[in-house]
Scaffold this motif. Structure first.
Motif, PDB file in Angstrom:
ATOM      1  N   SER A 280       0.956  -1.177  -0.063  1.00  0.00           N
ATOM      2  CA  SER A 280      -0.127  -0.014   0.163  1.00  0.00           C
ATOM      3  C   SER A 280       0.852   1.084   0.102  1.00  0.00           C
ATOM      4  O   SER A 280       2.216   1.159   0.301  1.00  0.00           O
TER       5      SER A 280
ATOM      6  N   ASP B 236      -0.400  -3.260  -6.010  1.00  0.00           N
ATOM      7  CA  ASP B 236      -1.146  -2.179  -5.250  1.00  0.00           C
ATOM      8  C   ASP B 236      -2.334  -2.578  -4.607  1.00  0.00           C
ATOM      9  O   ASP B 236      -3.542  -2.971  -5.306  1.00  0.00           O
TER      10      ASP B 236
ATOM     11  N   GLU C 265      -4.855  -1.501  -2.851  1.00  0.00           N
ATOM     12  CA  GLU C 265      -5.922  -0.836  -2.827  1.00  0.00           C
ATOM     13  C   GLU C 265      -6.431  -0.825  -4.452  1.00  0.00           C
ATOM     14  O   GLU C 265      -7.578  -0.759  -4.592  1.00  0.00           O
ATOM     15  N   ALA C 266      -5.336  -0.824  -5.494  1.00  0.00           N
ATOM     16  CA  ALA C 266      -6.001  -0.959  -6.916  1.00  0.00           C
ATOM     17  C   ALA C 266      -6.414  -2.579  -7.269  1.00  0.00           C
ATOM     18  O   ALA C 266      -7.111  -2.315  -7.966  1.00  0.00           O
TER      19      ALA C 266
ATOM     20  N   LEU D 105      -8.173  -4.728  -5.179  1.00  0.00           N
ATOM     21  CA  LEU D 105      -8.968  -5.320  -4.184  1.00  0.00           C
ATOM     22  C   LEU D 105      -9.244  -6.645  -4.376  1.00  0.00           C
ATOM     23  O   LEU D 105     -10.188  -7.478  -3.562  1.00  0.00           O
TER      24      LEU D 105
ATOM     25  N   THR E 202      -0.282  -5.413   4.677  1.00  0.00           N
ATOM     26  CA  THR E 202       0.444  -5.042   3.888  1.00  0.00           C
ATOM     27  C   THR E 202       1.819  -4.849   4.632  1.00  0.00           C
ATOM     28  O   THR E 202       1.743  -4.008   5.733  1.00  0.00           O
TER      29      THR E 202
END
Length: 106
Positions: A28, A57, A59-60, A62, A73
């Protein structure tokens, strides 16, 4: 490091798998241990032929985080040449532990 046997192919991962093994790191943006983990995994991938490092990533992606049960993370997955998860660790790994986990993948 433990493993649960999940499988990731190149399409689902969004990157090419290593010829012998793949180190997958879920990170993250504001995670300091993620930066240290990136350096450790990149160094190991550079030392061991046929091993690549893929950083995702969290968050990108999910969808992948949920499907694989990633809860923090950094989380590192060690995949074998076929994309099967053979080891998993949450938190910043020690270099020696990653190298030992690669032994189960190659």
């Amino acid at each position: 490091m433990s493993g649960d046997g999940a499988t990731l192919d190149e399409q689902r991962l969004g990157e090419s798998l290593g010829r012998r093994a793949t180190l997958v790191q879920f990170s993250s943006a504001f995670c300091a241990p993620c930066r240290a983990t990136r350096r450790i995994l990149a160094e190991i991938a550079g030392m061991v032929p046929g091993v690549c490092h893929v950083e995702i990533d969290a968050e990108a992606r999910l969808d992948l985080v949920r499907a694989l049960g990633v809860v923090r993370t950094p989380t590192v997955l060690v995949l074998d040449a076929h994309g099967r998860e053979v080891r998993r660790a949450a938190g910043q790994p020690r270099k020696a532990d990653v190298i030992a986990a690669l032994g189960a993948a190659v």
